[in-house]
Motif scaffolding. Sequence first.
Motif: not given
Length: 88
Positions: A5, A7, A32, A75
């Motif tokens: 995942p 963030r 996330e 991210a």
Amino acid sequence: MRAPPVRVTVKLYATLGAWLPPGAVRNVAPFELPDGSSVAEAIERLGVPPGQVHLVLVNGQFVAPEARAGRRLAADDALALWPPVAGG
């Protein structure tokens, strides 16, 4: 193999603060998402009704309503959401 995942940081303003995820400090929280998630998918995962989201910024850049499904998050992106504001 599934990608890890990503963030991001979510910032929910005014009445949208009711949908902040756990760990929020004031109006900001880490969040996330599955890799490749769009802005629209993030809004859905947060549980915010799309009709309650008026203004969207990713890293300070405006994301128009028609572009939210196609704008992918990465991210460390910062996703900021504002509700419609009434008054003058």
